[in-house]
Design a protein around this motif. Structure first.
Motif, PDB file in Angstrom:
ATOM      1  N   ARG A  80       0.835  -1.193   0.000  1.00 49.17           N
ATOM      2  CA  ARG A  80       0.000   0.000   0.000  1.00 49.17           C
ATOM      3  C   ARG A  80       0.877   1.255   0.000  1.00 49.17           C
ATOM      4  O   ARG A  80       1.966   1.265   0.559  1.00 49.17           O
ATOM      5  CB  ARG A  80      -0.915  -0.007   1.219  1.00 49.17           C
ATOM      6  N   CYS A  81       0.367   2.272  -0.644  1.00 51.80           N
ATOM      7  CA  CYS A  81       1.093   3.540  -0.760  1.00 51.80           C
ATOM      8  C   CYS A  81       1.307   4.141   0.625  1.00 51.80           C
ATOM      9  O   CYS A  81       0.368   4.227   1.421  1.00 51.80           O
ATOM     10  CB  CYS A  81       0.282   4.485  -1.634  1.00 51.80           C
ATOM     11  N   PRO A  82       2.546   4.579   0.941  1.00 52.80           N
ATOM     12  CA  PRO A  82       2.810   5.208   2.235  1.00 52.80           C
ATOM     13  C   PRO A  82       2.071   6.540   2.396  1.00 52.80           C
ATOM     14  O   PRO A  82       1.843   6.984   3.516  1.00 52.80           O
ATOM     15  CB  PRO A  82       4.323   5.450   2.233  1.00 52.80           C
ATOM     16  N   ALA A  83       1.679   7.162   1.287  1.00 55.43           N
ATOM     17  CA  ALA A  83       1.010   8.464   1.380  1.00 55.43           C
ATOM     18  C   ALA A  83      -0.502   8.330   1.491  1.00 55.43           C
ATOM     19  O   ALA A  83      -1.115   8.883   2.397  1.00 55.43           O
ATOM     20  CB  ALA A  83       1.370   9.307   0.157  1.00 55.43           C
ATOM     21  N   CYS A  84      -1.121   7.573   0.572  1.00 53.58           N
ATOM     22  CA  CYS A  84      -2.594   7.510   0.561  1.00 53.58           C
ATOM     23  C   CYS A  84      -3.130   6.219   1.182  1.00 53.58           C
ATOM     24  O   CYS A  84      -4.325   6.130   1.475  1.00 53.58           O
ATOM     25  CB  CYS A  84      -3.123   7.656  -0.866  1.00 53.58           C
ATOM     26  N   GLY A  85      -2.285   5.201   1.363  1.00 56.12           N
ATOM     27  CA  GLY A  85      -2.710   3.967   2.000  1.00 56.12           C
ATOM     28  C   GLY A  85      -3.468   3.018   1.090  1.00 56.12           C
ATOM     29  O   GLY A  85      -3.953   1.988   1.548  1.00 56.12           O
ATOM     30  N   HIS A  96       5.881   6.314  -9.191  1.00 60.12           N
ATOM     31  CA  HIS A  96       4.827   7.126  -8.595  1.00 60.12           C
ATOM     32  C   HIS A  96       3.647   6.238  -8.232  1.00 60.12           C
ATOM     33  O   HIS A  96       3.401   5.231  -8.891  1.00 60.12           O
ATOM     34  CB  HIS A  96       4.363   8.214  -9.579  1.00 60.12           C
ATOM     35  N   CYS A  97       2.915   6.617  -7.205  1.00 57.68           N
ATOM     36  CA  CYS A  97       1.718   5.863  -6.814  1.00 57.68           C
ATOM     37  C   CYS A  97       0.672   5.975  -7.917  1.00 57.68           C
ATOM     38  O   CYS A  97       0.350   7.086  -8.362  1.00 57.68           O
ATOM     39  CB  CYS A  97       1.158   6.426  -5.503  1.00 57.68           C
ATOM     40  N   PRO A  98       0.120   4.829  -8.390  1.00 57.70           N
ATOM     41  CA  PRO A  98      -0.896   4.884  -9.434  1.00 57.70           C
ATOM     42  C   PRO A  98      -2.226   5.440  -8.929  1.00 57.70           C
ATOM     43  O   PRO A  98      -3.077   5.809  -9.736  1.00 57.70           O
ATOM     44  CB  PRO A  98      -1.039   3.423  -9.877  1.00 57.70           C
ATOM     45  N   ARG A  99      -2.391   5.537  -7.615  1.00 54.53           N
ATOM     46  CA  ARG A  99      -3.658   6.040  -7.055  1.00 54.53           C
ATOM     47  C   ARG A  99      -3.618   7.546  -6.816  1.00 54.53           C
ATOM     48  O   ARG A  99      -4.486   8.272  -7.241  1.00 54.53           O
ATOM     49  CB  ARG A  99      -3.976   5.334  -5.742  1.00 54.53           C
ATOM     50  N   CYS A 100      -2.589   8.007  -6.076  1.00 54.19           N
ATOM     51  CA  CYS A 100      -2.559   9.429  -5.718  1.00 54.19           C
ATOM     52  C   CYS A 100      -1.478  10.206  -6.475  1.00 54.19           C
ATOM     53  O   CYS A 100      -1.460  11.433  -6.421  1.00 54.19           O
ATOM     54  CB  CYS A 100      -2.363   9.599  -4.215  1.00 54.19           C
ATOM     55  N   GLY A 101      -0.568   9.497  -7.149  1.00 54.74           N
ATOM     56  CA  GLY A 101       0.436  10.165  -7.967  1.00 54.74           C
ATOM     57  C   GLY A 101       1.665  10.643  -7.215  1.00 54.74           C
ATOM     58  O   GLY A 101       2.551  11.258  -7.805  1.00 54.74           O
ATOM     59  N   VAL A 102       1.749  10.390  -5.892  1.00 58.00           N
ATOM     60  CA  VAL A 102       2.903  10.849  -5.118  1.00 58.00           C
ATOM     61  C   VAL A 102       4.173  10.140  -5.605  1.00 58.00           C
ATOM     62  O   VAL A 102       4.127   8.989  -6.039  1.00 58.00           O
ATOM     63  CB  VAL A 102       2.674  10.606  -3.605  1.00 58.00           C
ATOM     64  N   ARG A 103       5.280  10.855  -5.565  1.00 52.78           N
ATOM     65  CA  ARG A 103       6.558  10.265  -5.975  1.00 52.78           C
ATOM     66  C   ARG A 103       7.000   9.255  -4.928  1.00 52.78           C
ATOM     67  O   ARG A 103       6.964   9.538  -3.729  1.00 52.78           O
ATOM     68  CB  ARG A 103       7.608  11.368  -6.136  1.00 52.78           C
TER      69      ARG A 103
HETATM   70 ZN   LIG Z   1      -0.816   6.876  -3.118  1.00 50.72          ZN
END
Ligand SMILES: [Zn+2]
Length: 113
Positions: A80-85, A96-103
């Motif tokens: 899971r993405c560390p930024a959006c979970g 980049h996260c495919p969900r929220c786009g964070v690097r």
């Molecule tokens: Zn994310």
């Protein structure tokens, strides 16, 4: 370095740790599965052999299904993405996260000699 940069650095570091742990988990799962197949193959020429109380073919298929279930459960729980979970999908080498786009990776570090 401002607060947004700190947040990006935190996400990049957390993703690097997550990626390393997830890679180790996948390798360990593959090794266990390989060992399972080797054990099954070692017994495959013998009649009436059972593994864990099951006929050999069932034991092999059960091991494969169990490995697939464990792999899927690990992926859905921890990848899971560390930024959006949110779950990040099936690619390990994303930047980049495919969900929220964070690097997720330190691109500057990759481009340095
Ligand atoms: Zn994310």
């Amino acid at each position: 370095m401002n607060r947004a940069d700190d947040e990006v650095e935190r996400v990049v570091e957390q993703f690097a740790v997550l990626k390393r742990r997830f890679s180790i988990a996948i390798v360990l799962l593959c090794l266990v599965l390989l060992a399972w197949i080797v054990v099954a193959a070692a017994f495959s020429g013998r009649d009436g052999v059972s593994l864990l109380g099951l006929p050999l073919a069932w034991a092999i298929e059960g091991g494969l299904v169990l490995a697939a279930l464990i792999g899927t459960a690990l992926a859905l729980s921890f990848w899971r993405c560390p930024a959006c979970g949110k779950y990040m999908g099936g690619v390990l080498s994303m930047s980049h996260c495919p969900r929220c786009g964070v690097r997720l990776t330190d691109e500057h570090r990759l481009t340095r000699p």
